[in-house]
Scaffold this motif. Structure first.
Motif, PDB file in Angstrom:
ATOM      1  N   LEU A 234     -17.347 -14.468  38.980  1.00 39.74           N
ATOM      2  CA  LEU A 234     -18.323 -14.379  37.747  1.00 39.74           C
ATOM      3  C   LEU A 234     -17.623 -13.120  36.996  1.00 39.74           C
ATOM      4  O   LEU A 234     -17.662 -13.388  35.732  1.00 39.74           O
ATOM      5  CB  LEU A 234     -19.758 -14.012  38.388  1.00 39.74           C
ATOM      6  CG  LEU A 234     -20.221 -15.387  38.759  1.00 39.74           C
ATOM      7  CD1 LEU A 234     -21.558 -15.331  39.449  1.00 39.74           C
ATOM      8  CD2 LEU A 234     -20.436 -16.596  37.942  1.00 39.74           C
ATOM      9  N   LEU A 235     -17.641 -12.130  37.599  1.00 40.53           N
ATOM     10  CA  LEU A 235     -17.079 -10.734  36.837  1.00 40.53           C
ATOM     11  C   LEU A 235     -15.720 -10.977  36.078  1.00 40.53           C
ATOM     12  O   LEU A 235     -15.582 -10.289  35.226  1.00 40.53           O
ATOM     13  CB  LEU A 235     -17.216  -9.582  37.819  1.00 40.53           C
ATOM     14  CG  LEU A 235     -18.540  -9.229  38.212  1.00 40.53           C
ATOM     15  CD1 LEU A 235     -18.452  -7.983  39.307  1.00 40.53           C
ATOM     16  CD2 LEU A 235     -19.178  -8.301  37.054  1.00 40.53           C
ATOM     17  N   ALA A 236     -15.074 -11.857  36.947  1.00 40.18           N
ATOM     18  CA  ALA A 236     -13.728 -11.932  36.069  1.00 40.18           C
ATOM     19  C   ALA A 236     -13.901 -13.013  34.815  1.00 40.18           C
ATOM     20  O   ALA A 236     -12.606 -12.971  34.222  1.00 40.18           O
ATOM     21  CB  ALA A 236     -12.781 -12.568  37.108  1.00 40.18           C
ATOM     22  N   LEU A 237     -14.844 -13.802  34.668  1.00 37.14           N
ATOM     23  CA  LEU A 237     -15.165 -14.395  33.432  1.00 37.14           C
ATOM     24  C   LEU A 237     -15.028 -13.679  32.290  1.00 37.14           C
ATOM     25  O   LEU A 237     -15.421 -12.573  32.202  1.00 37.14           O
ATOM     26  CB  LEU A 237     -16.245 -15.221  33.502  1.00 37.14           C
ATOM     27  CG  LEU A 237     -16.311 -16.082  34.409  1.00 37.14           C
ATOM     28  CD1 LEU A 237     -18.147 -16.815  34.571  1.00 37.14           C
ATOM     29  CD2 LEU A 237     -15.504 -17.455  34.090  1.00 37.14           C
ATOM     30  N   PRO A 238     -14.387 -13.925  31.331  1.00 42.47           N
ATOM     31  CA  PRO A 238     -14.095 -13.321  30.068  1.00 42.47           C
ATOM     32  C   PRO A 238     -15.502 -12.841  29.476  1.00 42.47           C
ATOM     33  O   PRO A 238     -15.763 -11.745  28.955  1.00 42.47           O
ATOM     34  CB  PRO A 238     -13.343 -14.129  28.974  1.00 42.47           C
ATOM     35  CG  PRO A 238     -12.680 -15.022  29.736  1.00 42.47           C
ATOM     36  CD  PRO A 238     -13.337 -15.274  30.984  1.00 42.47           C
ATOM     37  N   ALA A 239     -16.405 -13.990  29.553  1.00 38.77           N
ATOM     38  CA  ALA A 239     -17.756 -13.474  29.028  1.00 38.77           C
ATOM     39  C   ALA A 239     -18.609 -14.538  29.994  1.00 38.77           C
ATOM     40  O   ALA A 239     -18.352 -15.809  30.449  1.00 38.77           O
ATOM     41  CB  ALA A 239     -18.147 -13.789  27.698  1.00 38.77           C
ATOM     42  N   LEU A 240     -19.881 -13.694  30.465  1.00 37.87           N
ATOM     43  CA  LEU A 240     -20.830 -14.700  31.302  1.00 37.87           C
ATOM     44  C   LEU A 240     -21.564 -15.551  30.385  1.00 37.87           C
ATOM     45  O   LEU A 240     -21.920 -16.736  30.809  1.00 37.87           O
ATOM     46  CB  LEU A 240     -21.827 -13.842  32.212  1.00 37.87           C
ATOM     47  CG  LEU A 240     -20.913 -13.056  33.333  1.00 37.87           C
ATOM     48  CD1 LEU A 240     -22.014 -11.853  33.903  1.00 37.87           C
ATOM     49  CD2 LEU A 240     -20.672 -13.914  34.428  1.00 37.87           C
ATOM     50  N   PHE A 241     -21.844 -15.267  29.221  1.00 38.24           N
ATOM     51  CA  PHE A 241     -22.714 -16.077  28.190  1.00 38.24           C
ATOM     52  C   PHE A 241     -22.014 -16.018  26.817  1.00 38.24           C
ATOM     53  O   PHE A 241     -21.435 -15.071  26.593  1.00 38.24           O
ATOM     54  CB  PHE A 241     -23.966 -15.082  28.015  1.00 38.24           C
ATOM     55  CG  PHE A 241     -25.024 -14.758  29.179  1.00 38.24           C
ATOM     56  CD1 PHE A 241     -25.463 -15.840  29.991  1.00 38.24           C
ATOM     57  CD2 PHE A 241     -24.790 -13.606  29.881  1.00 38.24           C
ATOM     58  CE1 PHE A 241     -26.192 -15.725  31.091  1.00 38.24           C
ATOM     59  CE2 PHE A 241     -25.565 -13.243  31.035  1.00 38.24           C
ATOM     60  CZ  PHE A 241     -26.198 -14.372  31.688  1.00 38.24           C
ATOM     61  N   ARG A 242     -22.012 -17.214  26.365  1.00 35.06           N
ATOM     62  CA  ARG A 242     -21.416 -17.680  25.233  1.00 35.06           C
ATOM     63  C   ARG A 242     -22.096 -17.610  23.966  1.00 35.06           C
ATOM     64  O   ARG A 242     -21.485 -17.277  22.857  1.00 35.06           O
ATOM     65  CB  ARG A 242     -20.684 -19.042  25.404  1.00 35.06           C
ATOM     66  CG  ARG A 242     -19.539 -19.188  26.528  1.00 35.06           C
ATOM     67  CD  ARG A 242     -20.247 -19.560  27.576  1.00 35.06           C
ATOM     68  NE  ARG A 242     -19.111 -19.582  28.805  1.00 35.06           N
ATOM     69  CZ  ARG A 242     -19.419 -19.483  30.225  1.00 35.06           C
ATOM     70  NH1 ARG A 242     -20.672 -19.296  30.585  1.00 35.06           N
ATOM     71  NH2 ARG A 242     -18.458 -19.747  30.891  1.00 35.06           N
ATOM     72  N   LEU A 243     -23.463 -17.841  24.118  1.00 35.52           N
ATOM     73  CA  LEU A 243     -24.119 -18.209  22.807  1.00 35.52           C
ATOM     74  C   LEU A 243     -24.567 -16.747  22.521  1.00 35.52           C
ATOM     75  O   LEU A 243     -25.026 -15.955  23.123  1.00 35.52           O
ATOM     76  CB  LEU A 243     -25.591 -18.744  23.151  1.00 35.52           C
ATOM     77  CG  LEU A 243     -25.311 -20.512  23.532  1.00 35.52           C
ATOM     78  CD1 LEU A 243     -26.948 -20.955  23.455  1.00 35.52           C
ATOM     79  CD2 LEU A 243     -24.733 -21.213  22.570  1.00 35.52           C
ATOM     80  N   PRO A 244     -24.166 -16.388  21.169  1.00 32.33           N
ATOM     81  CA  PRO A 244     -24.386 -15.002  20.704  1.00 32.33           C
ATOM     82  C   PRO A 244     -25.484 -14.252  20.994  1.00 32.33           C
ATOM     83  O   PRO A 244     -25.492 -13.040  21.457  1.00 32.33           O
ATOM     84  CB  PRO A 244     -23.797 -14.988  19.121  1.00 32.33           C
ATOM     85  CG  PRO A 244     -22.997 -16.267  19.201  1.00 32.33           C
ATOM     86  CD  PRO A 244     -23.628 -17.403  20.011  1.00 32.33           C
ATOM     87  N   PRO A 245     -26.548 -14.875  20.767  1.00 31.11           N
ATOM     88  CA  PRO A 245     -28.029 -13.816  21.069  1.00 31.11           C
ATOM     89  C   PRO A 245     -28.318 -14.026  22.707  1.00 31.11           C
ATOM     90  O   PRO A 245     -28.711 -12.674  22.890  1.00 31.11           O
ATOM     91  CB  PRO A 245     -28.971 -15.012  20.418  1.00 31.11           C
ATOM     92  CG  PRO A 245     -28.488 -16.231  20.405  1.00 31.11           C
ATOM     93  CD  PRO A 245     -27.164 -16.090  20.099  1.00 31.11           C
TER      94      PRO A 245
END
Length: 231
Positions: A197-208
């Motif tokens: 999970l930490l290796a993902l470029p981003a955990l959350f994609r929706l900007p808010p």
């Protein structure tokens, strides 16, 4: 503007009221996606609720389902077909066997979604899309521009951004789900999950959600990962 959502604050009902509310939410989403409002639709929702209520579930239960649906509802305008995202939320952990390996639970959940949603009369293209969305929750890797996949995966991972004490209860619940695994093996396996999970470029994609949840989620994951290495 979407309302603010606590990443892990299920609604408070009596048990019966909670079940009735969830079944209503199931029917509304399924009708919105093209299903006929028949007795079969209610039976399908009851089947799913029974699965989410299995006794071996300590995190992946109706509270998690409710929390995911609440995030999806709050940010539905970000999705292209929000009712399909809601149905994918219902199906994404419908099969949950802690003894299964790899992405078997996600694959089996997607297959079950296909069967149940077809039985409920959902159009074939909608069934295929729900199956696709469910499979995304195996690794939470979403292509840029996939608004529906982003919303589902963000909602599924919302617990990671909870306050530390809530996050710790979540981690303890995961351990109870894997009580059959010896401690050394659990620590090693859980560490691999957290590192992934930490290796993902981003955990959350929706900007808010990314603005609010990315930092606390990474802090929680990092803290748990460090604790796993302690004697």
């Amino acid at each position: 503007m979407p309302r603010r959502v606590n990443p892990q604050r299920p609604r408070r009902y009596g048990r019966l009221g909670w079940v009735v509310d969830l079944l209503d939410r199931w029917r509304v989403a399924a009708r919105g996606a093209g299903a006929a409002d028949t007795a079969e639709l209610t039976r399908t929702g009851a089947d799913l609720l029974a699965r989410w209520g299995e006794p071996h579930r300590h995190h992946h239960d109706t509270r998690h389902l409710t929390a995911v649906l609440d995030v999806v509802d709050a940010y539905a305008p970000a999705a292209g077909r929000p009712d399909l995202v809601r149905l994918a939320a219902w199906c994404h952990d419908a099969v949950y066997d802690p003894r299964a390996g790899g992405d078997a639970n996600e694959r089996d959940s997607a297959a079950l979604a296909g069967t149940l949603l077809a039985r409920a009369g959902l159009p074939a293209d909608a069934v295929a899309e729900v199956r696709r969305l469910v499979l995304l929750t195996a690794g939470h890797a979403v292509d840029p521009g996939d608004a529906d996949g982003s919303l589902l995966c963000d909602a599924d991972l919302a617990i990671l951004a909870a306050p530390p004490e809530t996050y710790d209860r979540y981690a303890a619940a995961i351990r109870r789900e894997y009580a059959h695994v010896p401690e050394p093996a659990f620590r090693a396996g859980r560490a691999r999950v957290l590192a992934g999970l930490l290796a993902l470029p981003a955990l959350f994609r929706l900007p808010p959600l990314a603005r609010r949840w990315e930092s606390p989620a990474r802090a929680n994951l990092t803290r748990e990962l460090a604790a796993l290495s302690l004697p």
